[in-house]
Design an enzyme around this catalytic site. Structure first.
Site, PDB file in Angstrom:
ATOM      1  N   GLY A  49      14.961  39.959  16.468  1.00 41.82           N
ATOM      2  CA  GLY A  49      15.460  39.135  17.215  1.00 41.82           C
ATOM      3  C   GLY A  49      16.072  38.168  16.705  1.00 41.82           C
ATOM      4  O   GLY A  49      16.064  37.753  15.641  1.00 41.82           O
ATOM      5  N   GLN A  54      20.161  29.792  15.695  1.00 48.82           N
ATOM      6  CA  GLN A  54      19.791  30.266  14.159  1.00 48.82           C
ATOM      7  C   GLN A  54      20.898  30.439  13.257  1.00 48.82           C
ATOM      8  O   GLN A  54      20.946  30.687  12.195  1.00 48.82           O
ATOM      9  CB  GLN A  54      18.760  31.406  14.105  1.00 48.82           C
ATOM     10  CG  GLN A  54      17.401  31.208  14.750  1.00 48.82           C
ATOM     11  CD  GLN A  54      16.564  32.540  14.790  1.00 48.82           C
ATOM     12  OE1 GLN A  54      16.715  33.211  15.618  1.00 48.82           O
ATOM     13  NE2 GLN A  54      16.024  32.646  13.678  1.00 48.82           N
ATOM     14  N   HIS A 138       9.323  33.935  21.422  1.00 51.44           N
ATOM     15  CA  HIS A 138       9.727  33.438  20.000  1.00 51.44           C
ATOM     16  C   HIS A 138      11.195  32.890  20.223  1.00 51.44           C
ATOM     17  O   HIS A 138      11.441  31.709  19.792  1.00 51.44           O
ATOM     18  CB  HIS A 138       9.405  34.490  19.057  1.00 51.44           C
ATOM     19  CG  HIS A 138       9.724  34.024  17.777  1.00 51.44           C
ATOM     20  ND1 HIS A 138       8.890  33.874  16.555  1.00 51.44           N
ATOM     21  CD2 HIS A 138      11.152  33.934  17.234  1.00 51.44           C
ATOM     22  CE1 HIS A 138       9.723  33.603  15.438  1.00 51.44           C
ATOM     23  NE2 HIS A 138      10.863  33.560  15.765  1.00 51.44           N
ATOM     24  N   HIS A 142      13.478  29.215  20.315  1.00 53.93           N
ATOM     25  CA  HIS A 142      14.472  28.554  19.434  1.00 53.93           C
ATOM     26  C   HIS A 142      15.498  27.807  20.376  1.00 53.93           C
ATOM     27  O   HIS A 142      16.303  26.818  19.856  1.00 53.93           O
ATOM     28  CB  HIS A 142      15.302  29.693  18.890  1.00 53.93           C
ATOM     29  CG  HIS A 142      14.478  30.282  17.726  1.00 53.93           C
ATOM     30  ND1 HIS A 142      14.433  29.422  16.529  1.00 53.93           N
ATOM     31  CD2 HIS A 142      14.155  31.392  17.312  1.00 53.93           C
ATOM     32  CE1 HIS A 142      13.796  30.451  15.919  1.00 53.93           C
ATOM     33  NE2 HIS A 142      13.585  31.361  16.145  1.00 53.93           N
TER      34      HIS A 142
HETATM   35 ZN    ZN Z   1      12.715  32.983  14.896  1.00 48.54          ZN
END
Ligand code: ZN
Length: 176
Positions: A49, A54, A138, A142
């Protein structure tokens, strides 16, 4: 296609609240190219993922894929919301492409119902369980500037990768 640079722990972009995507932008060629680049970056980094913050783009975009048994199909979530959490919890080892070399146990609801736009801009709602559900939570963290480290209730499970491989490998770890 192009590999994108992954922001690492300490980069302020990982702590920002991501902005929603304008649905009219989804069909744009550069947006579709960005999704392909995110998938390529995720696969190259051996993750399952990746969220846009990110790769230093603070927008509500997530790509995920985990081939094989117990996995889940290629998924794009744009402007996602969780509309329902199941009553049971799952404890899993998590890692993160933005947190090099560490694993830790996190407890999360084992089932979620998600509403999001897909890569065609269509609205979709579906249920996810176990690994898929954990990965979604998860990645959605983010989008609100949270990392799995913030979700750990017991920091004593925090483990460096070589020690993880030596002592804890038998327990399934999720790198997301
Ligand atoms: Zn992560």
């Amino acid at each position: 296609m192009a590999l994108l640079k992954i922001a690492k722990l300490g980069n302020p972009v990982l702590r920002k609240i991501a902005l929603p995507v304008d649905p009219d932008d989804i069909s744009r060629r550069d947006f579709q190219q960005f999704l392909d680049d995110m998938f390529e970056t995720m696969v190259q980094a051996e993750g399952i993922g990746l969220a846009a913050p990110q790769v230093s783009r603070s927008e509500q975009i997530i790509v995920m894929a985990c081939p094989g048994e117990g996995g889940f199909p290629e998924t794009v979530l744009i402007n996602p919301t969780i509309v329902f959490y199941g009553p049971h919890q799952a404890e899993m080892w998590e890692g993160c492409l933005s947190v090099d070399g560490l694993r830790g146990k996190v407890t999360r609801p084992s089932m979620v119902r998600v509403r999001a736009l897909d890569r065609k801009g269509a609205s979709a709602e579906f249920d996810a369980t176990v690994l898929f559900a954990v990965c979604i939570q998860h990645e959605m963290d983010h989008l609100i500037g949270k990392l799995f480290l913030d979700r750990m209730t017991d920091l004593s499970t925090l483990t460096q990768l070589d020690e993880f491989d030596r002592y804890w490998q038998k327990e399934h770890a999720t790198v997301i």
